[in-house]
Design an enzyme around this catalytic site. Sequence first.
Site, PDB file in Angstrom:
ATOM      1  N   GLU A 178       0.825  -1.208   0.000  1.00  0.00           N
ATOM      2  CA  GLU A 178       0.000   0.000   0.000  1.00  0.00           C
ATOM      3  C   GLU A 178       0.857   1.255   0.000  1.00  0.00           C
ATOM      4  O   GLU A 178       1.920   1.275   0.612  1.00  0.00           O
ATOM      5  CB  GLU A 178      -0.830   0.051   1.288  1.00  0.00           C
ATOM      6  CG  GLU A 178      -1.884  -0.995   1.361  1.00  0.00           C
ATOM      7  CD  GLU A 178      -2.687  -0.886   2.650  1.00  0.00           C
ATOM      8  OE1 GLU A 178      -2.708   0.183   3.274  1.00  0.00           O
ATOM      9  OE2 GLU A 178      -3.295  -1.908   3.008  1.00  0.00           O
ATOM     10  N   CYS A 230       3.333   8.431   1.170  1.00  0.00           N
ATOM     11  CA  CYS A 230       3.769   7.515   2.217  1.00  0.00           C
ATOM     12  C   CYS A 230       3.974   6.148   1.574  1.00  0.00           C
ATOM     13  O   CYS A 230       3.050   5.601   0.979  1.00  0.00           O
ATOM     14  CB  CYS A 230       2.685   7.449   3.298  1.00  0.00           C
ATOM     15  SG  CYS A 230       2.978   6.171   4.528  1.00  0.00           S
ATOM     16  N   CYS A 250       5.428  -7.283   7.916  1.00  0.00           N
ATOM     17  CA  CYS A 250       6.394  -6.745   8.867  1.00  0.00           C
ATOM     18  C   CYS A 250       6.602  -7.779   9.973  1.00  0.00           C
ATOM     19  O   CYS A 250       5.680  -8.500  10.320  1.00  0.00           O
ATOM     20  CB  CYS A 250       5.844  -5.456   9.480  1.00  0.00           C
ATOM     21  SG  CYS A 250       7.004  -4.607  10.570  1.00  0.00           S
ATOM     22  N   CYS A 274       4.104  -4.969  16.272  1.00  0.00           N
ATOM     23  CA  CYS A 274       3.434  -3.962  17.113  1.00  0.00           C
ATOM     24  C   CYS A 274       1.954  -4.324  17.225  1.00  0.00           C
ATOM     25  O   CYS A 274       1.312  -4.638  16.232  1.00  0.00           O
ATOM     26  CB  CYS A 274       3.598  -2.563  16.526  1.00  0.00           C
ATOM     27  SG  CYS A 274       5.313  -2.056  16.413  1.00  0.00           S
ATOM     28  N   CYS A 293      -0.941  -2.606  15.074  1.00  0.00           N
ATOM     29  CA  CYS A 293      -0.665  -2.374  13.656  1.00  0.00           C
ATOM     30  C   CYS A 293      -1.157  -3.517  12.772  1.00  0.00           C
ATOM     31  O   CYS A 293      -0.873  -4.687  13.029  1.00  0.00           O
ATOM     32  CB  CYS A 293       0.832  -2.171  13.467  1.00  0.00           C
ATOM     33  SG  CYS A 293       1.305  -1.931  11.753  1.00  0.00           S
ATOM     34  N   GLY A 320       5.804  -2.181   6.865  1.00  0.00           N
ATOM     35  CA  GLY A 320       7.183  -2.649   7.014  1.00  0.00           C
ATOM     36  C   GLY A 320       8.035  -1.790   7.928  1.00  0.00           C
ATOM     37  O   GLY A 320       7.665  -0.665   8.282  1.00  0.00           O
ATOM     38  N   ASN A 331      -5.490   4.393  15.196  1.00  0.00           N
ATOM     39  CA  ASN A 331      -6.510   3.970  14.248  1.00  0.00           C
ATOM     40  C   ASN A 331      -6.946   2.566  14.637  1.00  0.00           C
ATOM     41  O   ASN A 331      -6.181   1.637  14.486  1.00  0.00           O
ATOM     42  CB  ASN A 331      -5.873   3.875  12.853  1.00  0.00           C
ATOM     43  CG  ASN A 331      -6.279   5.016  11.960  1.00  0.00           C
ATOM     44  OD1 ASN A 331      -7.446   5.343  11.853  1.00  0.00           O
ATOM     45  ND2 ASN A 331      -5.292   5.603  11.318  1.00  0.00           N
ATOM     46  N   CYS A 383      -2.307   1.966   8.353  1.00  0.00           N
ATOM     47  CA  CYS A 383      -1.343   1.009   7.803  1.00  0.00           C
ATOM     48  C   CYS A 383      -1.869  -0.403   7.586  1.00  0.00           C
ATOM     49  O   CYS A 383      -2.304  -1.072   8.511  1.00  0.00           O
ATOM     50  CB  CYS A 383      -0.163   0.914   8.759  1.00  0.00           C
ATOM     51  SG  CYS A 383       0.127   2.433   9.625  1.00  0.00           S
TER      52      CYS A 383
END
Length: 345
Positions: A94, A107, A114, A118, A121, A161, A292, A335
């Site tokens: 993305e 971005c 990844c 986290c 995320c 990532g 988010n 993300c």
Amino acid sequence: MTEKKDIKSMTFTELTKELSDFGEKPFRARQMYDWMHKKLASSFEEMTNLSKDFREKCRERYTYTTLEAVRVQESKADGTKKFLFRLMDGNLVESVWMRYRHGNSVCISSQVGCRMGCRFCASALNGLERSLTASEMLEQIYAITRLTGERVSNVVVMGMGEPLDNYDNLVRFLRLLTDENGLNIGQRSVTVSTCGLVPGMRRLAGEGLQITLALSLHAATDEKRRSLMPVANQYSIQELMEACSYYFEKTGRRITFEYSLVRGENDSKEDARMLALLAKPLCCHVNLIPVNPIKERKYVQSDRASVEAFKNILEKNKVNVTVRREMGRDIDGACGQLRRRYQEG
Ligand code: SAH
């Protein structure tokens, strides 16, 4: 058969050597580099001032990285566009395009998935698939420039990532992106965001680049940070702060702390005071981001009043702070969410 070389990831010096090894004149490298990184050609065929014969040879020897936009979503609220790109091996990444008063910002993603894990995320949910090459990072910006027809002036490496987990490709990408013979994006207009890989942060400080380093801090104590980010088990906040001062000393560039506010987890007045203690001696900038929410996790955004109170405490302590405008919330701005939804069908 040997694997084809990735021609768009070559620096100008490497390309010149590569083509001269094949008996081509030096001006060929200049023409080719121009087509790839300035005119943003999407294939060898477009390079009309190169002979057909030469273009045919190139097709045999090199891969020419391109991305296919499989989905584009535009926010009705702020014009933000989110692109889902298919890489040549079928993987998806993305990228987001945002229009600000000072110019257009993109971005980009640095990896497919990844491995940092986290908790809040979406990119981390299925782990790491693979890292992106320099040309795949560049091409996100090139493709968006072609599709929007507008020049990009700022780049943030804050998509999917962990950029410092893909160090060599990242630095190669940064050099190509800011090369005056290419798109020539100002180094000061580029930000790399990391979850805090200390050795990578220190190494980046020595690359002679003027880019901004953003540290995803998200908590002011090791204990809290560990509950949100597994990487905090590897590096302590003390080590992170030392790496930040080192980065500032070496580059003169002020660090940004990113702090996603999660209700009841890291958004109390005490959290704000602790953060102020960390931020003040570093003279860094703090960017507050209401988290988010992603459906796979229970985390909830802090309410407006807590965000305001948190910000006020930082300001009272003379810490430079902004609350990030939430761009593109209506289009899965956070993300990794667009890719997930696409894959889930
Ligand atoms: N791996 C890098 C860059 C990618 S993430 C890093 O950790 O910095 C970019 C930023 O978005 C990071 O600050 C990350 O912590 C934050 N982020 C990820 N998921 C989020 C979410 N659901 N809400 C708010 N911020 C999020």
